[in-house]
Design an enzyme around this catalytic site. Structure first.
Site, PDB file in Angstrom:
ATOM      1  N   GLU A  96       0.812  -1.218   0.000  1.00 28.69           N
ATOM      2  CA  GLU A  96       0.000   0.000   0.000  1.00 28.69           C
ATOM      3  C   GLU A  96       0.845   1.267   0.000  1.00 28.69           C
ATOM      4  O   GLU A  96       1.958   1.273   0.516  1.00 28.69           O
ATOM      5  CB  GLU A  96      -0.856   0.053   1.274  1.00 28.69           C
ATOM      6  CG  GLU A  96      -1.919  -0.998   1.312  1.00 28.69           C
ATOM      7  CD  GLU A  96      -2.592  -1.081   2.678  1.00 28.69           C
ATOM      8  OE1 GLU A  96      -2.848  -0.026   3.284  1.00 28.69           O
ATOM      9  OE2 GLU A  96      -2.855  -2.208   3.117  1.00 28.69           O
ATOM     10  N   CYS A 109       3.294   8.211   1.421  1.00 27.55           N
ATOM     11  CA  CYS A 109       3.755   7.246   2.420  1.00 27.55           C
ATOM     12  C   CYS A 109       3.925   5.909   1.698  1.00 27.55           C
ATOM     13  O   CYS A 109       2.979   5.411   1.100  1.00 27.55           O
ATOM     14  CB  CYS A 109       2.703   7.133   3.521  1.00 27.55           C
ATOM     15  SG  CYS A 109       3.052   5.827   4.713  1.00 27.55           S
ATOM     16  N   CYS A 116       5.501  -7.638   7.366  1.00 26.86           N
ATOM     17  CA  CYS A 116       6.516  -7.115   8.286  1.00 26.86           C
ATOM     18  C   CYS A 116       6.861  -8.179   9.322  1.00 26.86           C
ATOM     19  O   CYS A 116       5.986  -8.873   9.823  1.00 26.86           O
ATOM     20  CB  CYS A 116       5.980  -5.859   8.985  1.00 26.86           C
ATOM     21  SG  CYS A 116       7.201  -5.071  10.076  1.00 26.86           S
ATOM     22  N   SER A 195      10.977   5.826   9.036  1.00 26.54           N
ATOM     23  CA  SER A 195      10.504   5.451  10.364  1.00 26.54           C
ATOM     24  C   SER A 195      10.946   4.025  10.699  1.00 26.54           C
ATOM     25  O   SER A 195      10.809   3.120   9.892  1.00 26.54           O
ATOM     26  CB  SER A 195       8.972   5.541  10.386  1.00 26.54           C
ATOM     27  OG  SER A 195       8.476   5.148  11.630  1.00 26.54           O
ATOM     28  N   LEU A 219       8.577   4.847  19.258  1.00 22.80           N
ATOM     29  CA  LEU A 219       8.922   4.552  20.652  1.00 22.80           C
ATOM     30  C   LEU A 219       7.735   3.879  21.348  1.00 22.80           C
ATOM     31  O   LEU A 219       7.850   2.763  21.838  1.00 22.80           O
ATOM     32  CB  LEU A 219       9.343   5.848  21.353  1.00 22.80           C
ATOM     33  CG  LEU A 219      10.004   5.685  22.715  1.00 22.80           C
ATOM     34  CD1 LEU A 219      11.243   4.808  22.645  1.00 22.80           C
ATOM     35  CD2 LEU A 219      10.368   7.056  23.303  1.00 22.80           C
ATOM     36  N   ASN A 294      -5.040   3.771  15.729  1.00 23.43           N
ATOM     37  CA  ASN A 294      -6.028   3.335  14.757  1.00 23.43           C
ATOM     38  C   ASN A 294      -6.456   1.936  15.140  1.00 23.43           C
ATOM     39  O   ASN A 294      -5.610   1.044  15.233  1.00 23.43           O
ATOM     40  CB  ASN A 294      -5.353   3.241  13.383  1.00 23.43           C
ATOM     41  CG  ASN A 294      -5.770   4.369  12.496  1.00 23.43           C
ATOM     42  OD1 ASN A 294      -6.936   4.503  12.163  1.00 23.43           O
ATOM     43  ND2 ASN A 294      -4.794   5.181  12.127  1.00 23.43           N
ATOM     44  N   CYS A 337      -1.886   2.528   7.097  1.00 23.55           N
ATOM     45  CA  CYS A 337      -1.236   1.531   6.237  1.00 23.55           C
ATOM     46  C   CYS A 337      -1.347   0.106   6.757  1.00 23.55           C
ATOM     47  O   CYS A 337      -1.286  -0.133   7.941  1.00 23.55           O
ATOM     48  CB  CYS A 337       0.213   1.898   5.988  1.00 23.55           C
ATOM     49  SG  CYS A 337       0.433   2.391   4.290  1.00 23.55           S
TER      50      CYS A 337
END
Ligand code: SAH
Length: 347
Positions: A96, A109, A116, A195, A219, A294, A337
């Protein structure tokens, strides 16, 4: 860089690699620049590179692969014009990208991996684990095709989509060099943010490159007990180890780190967390970006109440920590995302 077909992925090649490859084919030096420019335009075949001799187009077709992503799904927010893409890659994988419209310019983005490996408890991208790295060209294509399809000129990039950019270090650095090239999209390093969830050795490696990009660190908690619960990476590199790496990064590059902190109800949003966060960041000049969580249907974590957020911010500000709250863009289109890809996998 070599793909299944056995042929190298030409769009992932750096200008000097391309020059060497074309010289080996007996081409004059100016051709490499011409080809590089085409590779940074949304063309899907060598055939379309009309200022190259037909014989060269033919040679390139035989020796290299040229992939382009397809738009599998596109959503446009009626509220703020945010555009979200679900791309289908050449092997059927999906990633995405989101185009956000800010006053200071349009920002895309982008994703860095298919899935992941990091396992953060609140994140939709990691639910099915990591499938594979993205190539440099697959990251570049997200910028190029998002710009071409949306008609919105992209001036800023954030590597905050699906995946952990520092886990795919070499391809991500290659992407940065490509997108930054004056003959390519020419996007300045200062317009790029990366990031990371906090891979300490890679943060040091990145610092060594001295790039002028902005490093954001996720963090999400100032203490090991809380952070290890929501971010497994903390068991390998704990909070103090991570913050020490952030200090080294600043000393080496002169660039201040920005910290991301997703506010999760009753998990990391208590007065204890606010006070400890303020204490740990005091005097660093760092910036904290608070993100209301989210909701991801698979987890039972919830966003903090507005009143809790307000008190959290007050505590940080009293200690002179610079705080902003991320504005929620595209609330009508699941613009966070990982959620579109996740929805597809569920089907
Ligand atoms: N792997 C990288 C980049 C991708 S995530 C990283 O961890 O930084 C981009 C940001 O969104 C990270 O700060 C991540 O922690 C945050 N994030 C992930 N899921 C979220 C959610 N459900 N709500 C709010 N922020 C989330």
């Amino acid at each position: 860089m070599t793909e299944k077909s056995g042929l190298p992925d030409i769009k992932s090649m750096l200008p000097d690699e391309l020059s060497a490859a074309l010289a080996a084919l007996g081409e004059p030096p100016f051709r490499a620049k011409q080809v590089f420019k085409w590779l940074n335009a949304p063309v899907s075949s060598f055939e379309e590179m009309t200022n190259l001799p037909k014989s060269l187009r033919e040679k390139l077709r035989e020796r290299f692969t040229l992939y382009t992503p397809a738009v599998e799904q596109k959503q446009v927010s009626r509220l703020d014009g945010t555009v979200k893409y679900l791309w289908r890659l050449h092997d059927g994988s999906h990633v995405e990208s989101v185009v956000m419209r800010y006053e200071h310019g349009n920002t895309v983005c982008v994703s860095s991996e298919v899935g992941c490996p990091m396992g953060c408890a609140f994140c939709a991208s990691t639910i099915g684990g990591k499938v594979r790295n993205l190539s440099a060209s697959e990251i570049l294509d997200q910028v190029m095709y998002a710009q071409a399809d949306s008609g919105l000129k992209i001036s800023n990039i954030v590597l905050m989509g699906i995946g952990e950019p520092l886990d795919n270090f070499d391809n991500v650095i290659r992407f940065l060099r490509l997108v930054n090239d004056p003959d390519g999209m020419n996007i300045g390093m200062r317009h790029i943010s990366l990031s990371t969830c906090g891979l300490v050795e890679k943060i040091d490696k990145l610092a060594g490159l001295g790039l002028q990009l902005t490093l954001s660190v996720s963090l999400h908690a100032p203490d090991d007990e809380t952070r290890s619960k929501i971010m497994p990476v903390n068991r390998a590199y704990n909070v103090d180890t991570l913050l020490a790496a952030c200090r080294r990064y600043f000393e080496k590059t002169g660039r201040r780190i920005s910290f991301e902190y997703a506010m999760i109800r009753d998990v990391n949003d208590t007065p204890f967390h606010a006070a400890l966060l303020a204490e740990k960041l005091a005097g660093t000049g760092s910036h904290v970006n608070l993100i209301p969580l989210n909701e991801v249907p698979e987890s039972n974590l919830h966003p903090s109440a507005p009143e809790t957020m307000r008190r959290f911010i007050e505590t940080l500000e009293r200690k002179n920590i610079n705080v902003t709250v991320r504005r929620k863009l595209g609330p009508d289109i699941e613009a966070s995302c990982g959620q579109l890809r996740r929805e597809r996998e569920r089907k």
